[in-house]
Motif scaffolding. Structure first.
Motif, PDB file in Angstrom:
ATOM      1  N   CYS A   1       0.820  -1.215   0.000  1.00 23.33           N
ATOM      2  CA  CYS A   1       0.000   0.000   0.000  1.00 23.33           C
ATOM      3  C   CYS A   1       0.855   1.267   0.000  1.00 23.33           C
ATOM      4  N   GLN A   2       2.036   1.154  -0.603  1.00 18.53           N
ATOM      5  CA  GLN A   2       2.957   2.272  -0.720  1.00 18.53           C
ATOM      6  C   GLN A   2       3.304   2.490  -2.193  1.00 18.53           C
ATOM      7  N   PRO A   3       3.570   3.737  -2.592  1.00 13.00           N
ATOM      8  CA  PRO A   3       4.012   3.974  -3.969  1.00 13.00           C
ATOM      9  C   PRO A   3       5.306   3.213  -4.251  1.00 13.00           C
ATOM     10  N   ALA A   4       5.512   2.864  -5.516  1.00 10.44           N
ATOM     11  CA  ALA A   4       6.716   2.116  -5.887  1.00 10.44           C
ATOM     12  C   ALA A   4       7.088   2.446  -7.329  1.00 10.44           C
ATOM     13  N   ILE A   5       8.390   2.641  -7.555  1.00 13.96           N
ATOM     14  CA  ILE A   5       8.909   2.826  -8.905  1.00 13.96           C
ATOM     15  C   ILE A   5       9.365   1.466  -9.423  1.00 13.96           C
ATOM     16  N   LEU A   6       8.866   1.091 -10.576  1.00 16.90           N
ATOM     17  CA  LEU A   6       9.269  -0.151 -11.226  1.00 16.90           C
ATOM     18  C   LEU A   6      10.179   0.250 -12.384  1.00 16.90           C
ATOM     19  N   ARG A   7      11.474   0.276 -12.100  1.00 19.49           N
ATOM     20  CA  ARG A   7      12.424   0.795 -13.073  1.00 19.49           C
ATOM     21  C   ARG A   7      12.447  -0.049 -14.345  1.00 19.49           C
ATOM     22  N   GLN A   8      12.278   0.638 -15.469  1.00 24.19           N
ATOM     23  CA  GLN A   8      12.402   0.065 -16.810  1.00 24.19           C
ATOM     24  C   GLN A   8      11.491  -1.148 -17.027  1.00 24.19           C
ATOM     25  N   ALA A   9      10.329  -1.103 -16.384  1.00 22.88           N
ATOM     26  CA  ALA A   9       9.397  -2.237 -16.493  1.00 22.88           C
ATOM     27  C   ALA A   9       8.762  -2.335 -17.873  1.00 22.88           C
ATOM     28  N   VAL A  10       8.724  -1.233 -18.624  1.00 29.24           N
ATOM     29  CA  VAL A  10       8.144  -1.287 -19.975  1.00 29.24           C
ATOM     30  C   VAL A  10       9.153  -0.796 -21.016  1.00 29.24           C
ATOM     31  N   LYS A  11      10.426  -0.971 -20.747  1.00 36.12           N
ATOM     32  CA  LYS A  11      11.456  -0.522 -21.699  1.00 36.12           C
ATOM     33  C   LYS A  11      11.356  -1.277 -23.023  1.00 36.12           C
ATOM     34  N   HIS A  12      10.709  -2.446 -22.994  1.00 34.81           N
ATOM     35  CA  HIS A  12      10.581  -3.269 -24.195  1.00 34.81           C
ATOM     36  C   HIS A  12       9.469  -2.793 -25.118  1.00 34.81           C
ATOM     37  N   TRP A  13       8.625  -1.874 -24.686  1.00 25.86           N
ATOM     38  CA  TRP A  13       7.534  -1.409 -25.515  1.00 25.86           C
ATOM     39  C   TRP A  13       8.066  -0.749 -26.788  1.00 25.86           C
ATOM     40  N   PRO A  14       7.469  -1.045 -27.943  1.00 25.60           N
ATOM     41  CA  PRO A  14       7.848  -0.343 -29.171  1.00 25.60           C
ATOM     42  C   PRO A  14       7.679   1.172 -29.062  1.00 25.60           C
ATOM     43  N   SER A  15       6.675   1.616 -28.343  1.00 25.25           N
ATOM     44  CA  SER A  15       6.461   3.060 -28.187  1.00 25.25           C
ATOM     45  C   SER A  15       7.608   3.702 -27.417  1.00 25.25           C
ATOM     46  N   VAL A  16       8.110   3.027 -26.382  1.00 32.16           N
ATOM     47  CA  VAL A  16       9.245   3.549 -25.617  1.00 32.16           C
ATOM     48  C   VAL A  16      10.506   3.551 -26.469  1.00 32.16           C
ATOM     49  N   GLU A  17      10.712   2.487 -27.221  1.00 32.97           N
ATOM     50  CA  GLU A  17      11.883   2.427 -28.102  1.00 32.97           C
ATOM     51  C   GLU A  17      11.848   3.544 -29.130  1.00 32.97           C
ATOM     52  N   ALA A  18      10.650   3.832 -29.655  1.00 34.62           N
ATOM     53  CA  ALA A  18      10.524   4.933 -30.618  1.00 34.62           C
ATOM     54  C   ALA A  18      10.829   6.269 -29.956  1.00 34.62           C
ATOM     55  N   ALA A  19      10.330   6.468 -28.740  1.00 39.38           N
ATOM     56  CA  ALA A  19      10.563   7.724 -28.027  1.00 39.38           C
ATOM     57  C   ALA A  19      12.042   7.927 -27.725  1.00 39.38           C
ATOM     58  N   CYS A  20      12.716   6.852 -27.390  1.00 34.31           N
ATOM     59  CA  CYS A  20      14.142   6.951 -27.061  1.00 34.31           C
ATOM     60  C   CYS A  20      14.983   7.271 -28.303  1.00 34.31           C
ATOM     61  N   GLU A  21      14.450   6.977 -29.484  1.00 37.36           N
ATOM     62  CA  GLU A  21      15.172   7.289 -30.714  1.00 37.36           C
ATOM     63  C   GLU A  21      15.064   8.775 -31.047  1.00 37.36           C
ATOM     64  N   SER A  22      13.839   9.301 -31.089  1.00 39.41           N
ATOM     65  CA  SER A  22      13.645  10.732 -31.348  1.00 39.41           C
ATOM     66  C   SER A  22      12.166  11.061 -31.250  1.00 39.41           C
ATOM     67  N   ASP A  23      11.855  12.364 -31.116  1.00 38.00           N
ATOM     68  CA  ASP A  23      10.461  12.804 -31.107  1.00 38.00           C
ATOM     69  C   ASP A  23       9.801  12.539 -32.454  1.00 38.00           C
ATOM     70  N   VAL A  24      10.576  12.625 -33.533  1.00 39.83           N
ATOM     71  CA  VAL A  24      10.038  12.354 -34.861  1.00 39.83           C
ATOM     72  C   VAL A  24       9.615  10.892 -34.974  1.00 39.83           C
ATOM     73  N   THR A  25      10.482   9.993 -34.504  1.00 37.32           N
ATOM     74  CA  THR A  25      10.166   8.567 -34.555  1.00 37.32           C
ATOM     75  C   THR A  25       8.951   8.250 -33.684  1.00 37.32           C
ATOM     76  N   LEU A  26       8.866   8.914 -32.540  1.00 39.85           N
ATOM     77  CA  LEU A  26       7.703   8.745 -31.660  1.00 39.85           C
ATOM     78  C   LEU A  26       6.425   9.155 -32.387  1.00 39.85           C
ATOM     79  N   GLN A  27       6.454  10.322 -33.010  1.00 36.40           N
ATOM     80  CA  GLN A  27       5.274  10.804 -33.723  1.00 36.40           C
ATOM     81  C   GLN A  27       4.898   9.850 -34.855  1.00 36.40           C
ATOM     82  N   GLN A  28       5.884   9.351 -35.576  1.00 35.46           N
ATOM     83  CA  GLN A  28       5.616   8.423 -36.671  1.00 35.46           C
ATOM     84  C   GLN A  28       5.021   7.117 -36.155  1.00 35.46           C
TER      85      GLN A  28
END
Length: 337
Positions: free
Chosen positions: A23-50
């Motif tokens: 019942c406490q807040p928790a940070i789950l570090r890099q729990a969704v780093k595998h998402w294609p959307s995250v990978e696109a964002a990490c490449e560039s804002d243009v790639t994210l938008q595309q």
């Protein structure tokens, strides 16, 4: 302020057997780093938008616009009679395009897509970006914008907030700090949830002196793309989007905000109680406080231990027919308020 506890390599078993029961807040570090959307964002804002353009069905979603003078803080006007932003509708991709266009412009509007269901506007998102910690029937929602500040508020459901693009800072307060957060009108809110009137980024301690006590109990979380924050139900959370382009996906479950679960919120009962009990004489309010403590919060003992099992009483295991009768009766009574 204390840092929110961090976990790494979180799987479903750890999440449900250890993190949620705390019942406490928790940070789950890099729990969704595998998402294609995250990978696109990490490449560039243009790639994210595309990437999102390839998912977008062009359905318009609720979009907020705020003047540069607001500094992106979405709240009331000075008299609490209105809000300091306006609402429009636009497709997600159009908003992302605009965010890229105005990035770096000091006089740009503050723009935010808030709580748009991805099954409505980005129908393939869940298939491509799987949340491994929750059942598939929990519907994700997208939040996108530039530098936006959402005042401290609470949700009546558990929440997973997943950062896809940009950086975010969450400041969290336990539910019992409500008296120190100076909450605005309960019946007129910026987005449905009661909010703190304190500007946490620059608090006026002369106007809000008890806020210092809230800070003593606060926890802070700094998140980057791929990080996930677990926010237990009813925890107050203040959210700062720190980048020119920010995208967050969140999941609510177990409350009125969740889909296909319980649409009735206990917050409704709070409003009803304020209408019926607040104006009573003090001695009567104390009597009602004792009744609530006994029947609702079980302060001292089990309120139905003396009743025979199966009697169907509202303070025990309520039967469906009896529940329907009570609901009908409550609906008839509410008309007289």
């Amino acid at each position: 302020m204390a840092a929110v506890a961090e976990y790494f390599d979180v799987d479903k078993k750890l999440f449900w057997q250890q993190i949620i029961p705390s019942c406490q807040p928790a940070i789950l570090r890099q729990a969704v780093k595998h998402w294609p959307s995250v990978e696109a964002a990490c490449e560039s804002d243009v790639t994210l938008q595309q990437y999102f353009a390839g998912l977008d069905n062009r359905k318009e979603v609720n979009t907020i616009l705020a003047h540069p003078d607001t500094k992106g803080r979405l709240t009331y006007n000075d008299t609490l009679t209105g809000l300091n932003f306006e609402r429009q509708k636009a497709p997600v991709t159009a908003v992302l395009n605009e965010l890229r266009r105005i990035a770096g412009n000091k006089d740009a509007l503050h723009i935010a897509v808030q709580s748009a269901r991805t099954d409505v506007c980005l129908p393939e998102f869940s298939n491509q970006n799987v949340m491994p910690l929750l059942d598939t029937d929990v519907v994700p929602r997208i939040w996108a914008g530039n530098k936006i500040v959402v005042p401290a508020h609470f949700d009546d459901a558990d929440n997973l907030a997943c950062v896809v693009a940009g950086k975010r800072r969450f400041t969290l307060f336990p539910p019992d700090q409500v008296a120190n957060l100076y909450i605005g009108p309960l019946d007129f809110t910026p987005a449905g949830a009661p909010v703190s009137l304190v500007d946490i980024t620059a608090p006026d301690m002369a106007k809000f002196p008890r806020f210092q006590h809230a800070l003593e109990h606060a926890q802070i979380a700094e998140l980057e793309p791929g990080d996930v924050l677990f926010i237990p139900a009813l925890w107050w959370h203040h959210v700062e989007s720190l980048s020119a382009v920010n995208v967050l996906i969140n999941y609510w479950w177990g409350g009125s905000l969740a889909d296909n679960v319980n649409k009735v919120s206990p917050f409704d009962s709070l409003l009803h109680t304020l209408l019926t009990i607040k104006q009573l004489p003090e001695h009567q309010r104390k009597h009602w406080q004792a009744l609530f403590g006994h029947f609702v919060f079980h302060d001292a003992s089990d309120p139905c231990s003396h009743l025979p099992k199966g009697c169907g009483s509202v303070q025990g295991e309520l039967t469906e027919p009896r529940k329907e009768k009570i609901v009908d009766w409550l609906q008839s009574q509410i008309k007289h308020l």
